[in-house]
Scaffold this active site. Structure first.
Site, short mmCIF file in Angstrom:
data_model
loop_
_atom_site.label_atom_id
_atom_site.label_comp_id
_atom_site.label_asym_id
_atom_site.label_seq_id
_atom_site.Cartn_x
_atom_site.Cartn_y
_atom_site.Cartn_z
N ASP A 1 -2.14 38.77 74.05
CA ASP A 1 -2.51 39.21 72.70
C ASP A 1 -3.66 40.22 72.68
OD1 ASP A 1 -0.68 37.20 71.82
OD2 ASP A 1 -2.28 35.71 71.92
N GLU B 1 5.32 37.49 63.85
CA GLU B 1 3.89 37.22 63.99
C GLU B 1 3.21 38.40 64.67
OE1 GLU B 1 3.76 33.62 66.24
OE2 GLU B 1 4.19 34.59 68.16
#
Length: 520
Positions: free
Chosen positions: A37, A203
């Site tokens: 991420d 997401e």
């Protein structure tokens, strides 16, 4: 070619091995190892990045680069974890706005669900002041991203964690208050998972402005360890309130020959060229080394969308050897520990003294791994170790393979799903001043442990390699750890630690010598 990289601690040494990558369309490794991420922002002439740390502490590593390709470690956002949060430190979004640096992040609230929090610093190096949680929905709130709409109003964009309860995953936005400690007004929905390829979720949204559109990069599908199906989609709108239109050619970035499950990241510009810094699994390493930081170049197209470009070149330096002689007075910041159990230790006079705890996995400090073929070893002084002491491969607090020394006995233990340790092998050794225990890993799938009482001649602890598949749960990367097991009045004593990449010719030699037996 090898290089020596100095850190703030002279005792902590990293040797870097440069190697040419196979040309891969659109994707190039720039952050080797477990860096999931990734987010990135340009501040002055430097790019700053942070990545998820999950249940490892300290939380959220900080990295800096001048060119988006070579990154230097600069510390952590949270050397000490925030009081309100207990675990799952994910998806930090580092941003620069109004003369300050803000990091929006996800964590699990003590006694509650996942929330979005924010921290502030005057400069990217920190120190950061935590401002606490700002969004906590019943299903959980994750993956925050701040963006200004056409009129300059600052909004927070995030995902409602509906997939955790079998529901859709809407992407929401709401206006931030002036102190960024909460939202004002009613949230509104940008979009949710409704395309077949998106499966159970969307997401990891990050938004950039180009021309007349806002472009939202997002991750979709699902990820469960080796079966990770992540891919990246794109949506656009003329303003934040929408309507948002998804690209009919989605996903714009998906699994290739080498990089699998390209997902959560941030778009960034350099010298008039556009890049997406995101994570992906190396097909050769799967989940053993975790989701690594990958840079993919893209261009905007005449029809108002974007296309990722073929890109050839060198991967980032991969650490070939990491050593620590413990001759400072504190642990190097590259050591991690469990977010659930902060270890008690002392570093002095060339020794790491680690206080044990009476849990199946014990107390431990750990290092990232960068390859599926490695050797990791530690030297210990038996007379100074009162606890069961050794080296381990760790997935989490419930899953660990450890090789430990206590008294005149070296033992190999398997702890799976938090169950009682299972003894796999043990050997009695003669009295000696120092013992070296080494774990040899092949292909991220199996391990063999050896030990030495003179530092040169090694003996096998286990005859048959141990399968490591029990360690690879979900998308957790493996760590190499130093471990101490016993009551809290006992200590492990470590003198020297090293990990190194095993070269192919070394693997062939080990196979011929019987250290690893070929399986039919």
């Amino acid at each position: 070619m090898t290089l020596s990289l100095r850190t703030s601690l002279p005792a902590y040494t990293v040797l870097l091995l440069f190697w040419l990558a196979t040309p891969v369309a659109g994707q190039r490794l720039v952050m080797p190892g477990d860096f999931p991420d990734p987010s990135v922002v340009q501040i002055g002439d430097t790019y700053w990045a942070s990545t998820s740390s999950a249940n490892w502490a300290p939380a959220f590593p900080l990295l800096a680069s001048k060119d988006l390709e070579t990154w230097e470690f600069r510390g952590h956002v949270f050397p000490q974890l925030p009081d309100w949060a207990e675990s799952y430190f994910r998806a930090p979004e580092i941003t620069y706005d109004s003369g300050g640096v803000y990091v929006y992040y996800t964590a699990r609230k003590r006694g509650g669900n996942l929330c979005v929090g924010v921290a502030h610093a005057d400069s990217p190096e920190g120190p950061y002041q935590d401002l606490g949680p700002i969004m906590c929905q019943d299903a959980g709130s994750i993956d925050a991203f701040p963006v200004r709409d056409n009129d300059g109003t600052l909004y927070l964009v995030w995902k409602e964690h509906g997939n955790s309860i079998g529901k859709p995953t809407p992407i929401w936005a709401a206006r931030l208050n002036p102190t960024r400690t909460g939202t004002v007004g009613e949230p509104f929905k940008l979009f949710q998972n409704d395309a077949p390829w998106e499966k159970s979720l969307v997401e990891g949204v990050s938004i950039t402005r180009h021309g007349k559109y806002l472009y939202a990069f997002y991750t979709a599908a699902s990820c469960q360890g080796r079966d990770c199906l992540y891919a990246t989609g794109i949506a656009r709108s003329r303003n934040l309130h929408g309507p948002w239109q998804k690209y009919r050619g989605n996903p714009v970035l998906e699994a290739g020959a080498r990089w699998k499950a390209p997902g959560h990241g941030t778009p960034v510009e350099r010298n008039g060229r556009f890049y997406f810094l995101h994570d992906a699994h190396d097909d050769a390493n799967a989940v053993f080394t975790g989701r690594q930081g990958v840079l993919s170049e893209f261009t905007y197209t005449n029809d108002g969308w974007l296309r990722f470009q073929p890109q050839d070149g060198r991967d980032a330096p991969v650490p070939a050897r990491v050593t620590d002689a413990f001759d400072g007075d504190y642990l190097a910041p590259q050591w991690h520990h469990s977010a659930f159990q902060k270890p008690q230790y002392n570093v002095s006079e060339g020794k790491l003294m680690l206080q044990s705890i009476p849990s199946p996995c014990g107390a431990y400090v750990a290092q990232k791994v960068f390859t599926t073929d490695l050797e990791a070893e530690v030297s210990m002084k038996p007379s100074a170790c009162t606890a069961e002491s050794g080296i381990a491969l760790v997935s989490d607090d419930q899953n660990l393979l450890r090789a430990t020394l206590i008294g005149s006995k070296v033992s190999l233990w398997k702890i799976s799903k938090g169950h009682h340790p299972v003894l796999l092998a043990e050997r009695f050794i003669r009295k000696t001043d120092s013992v070296v225990v080494r774990i040899v890993v092949r292909d991220g799938r199996e391990a063999l442990v050896t030990y030495s009482t003179n530092g040169t001649q090694f003996h096998k602890l286990n005859t048959d390699p141990v399968s490591l598949t029990f360690l690879q749960s979900r998308d957790r990367a493996i760590r190499v750890a130093l471990v101490a097991v016993g009551t809290t009045d006992l200590r492990a004593c470590f003198e020297h630690f090293a990990t190194s990449v095993r070269k192919p010719e070394t693997q062939q030699h080990l196979a011929r010598s019987g250290v690893f037996r070929r399986r039919q």
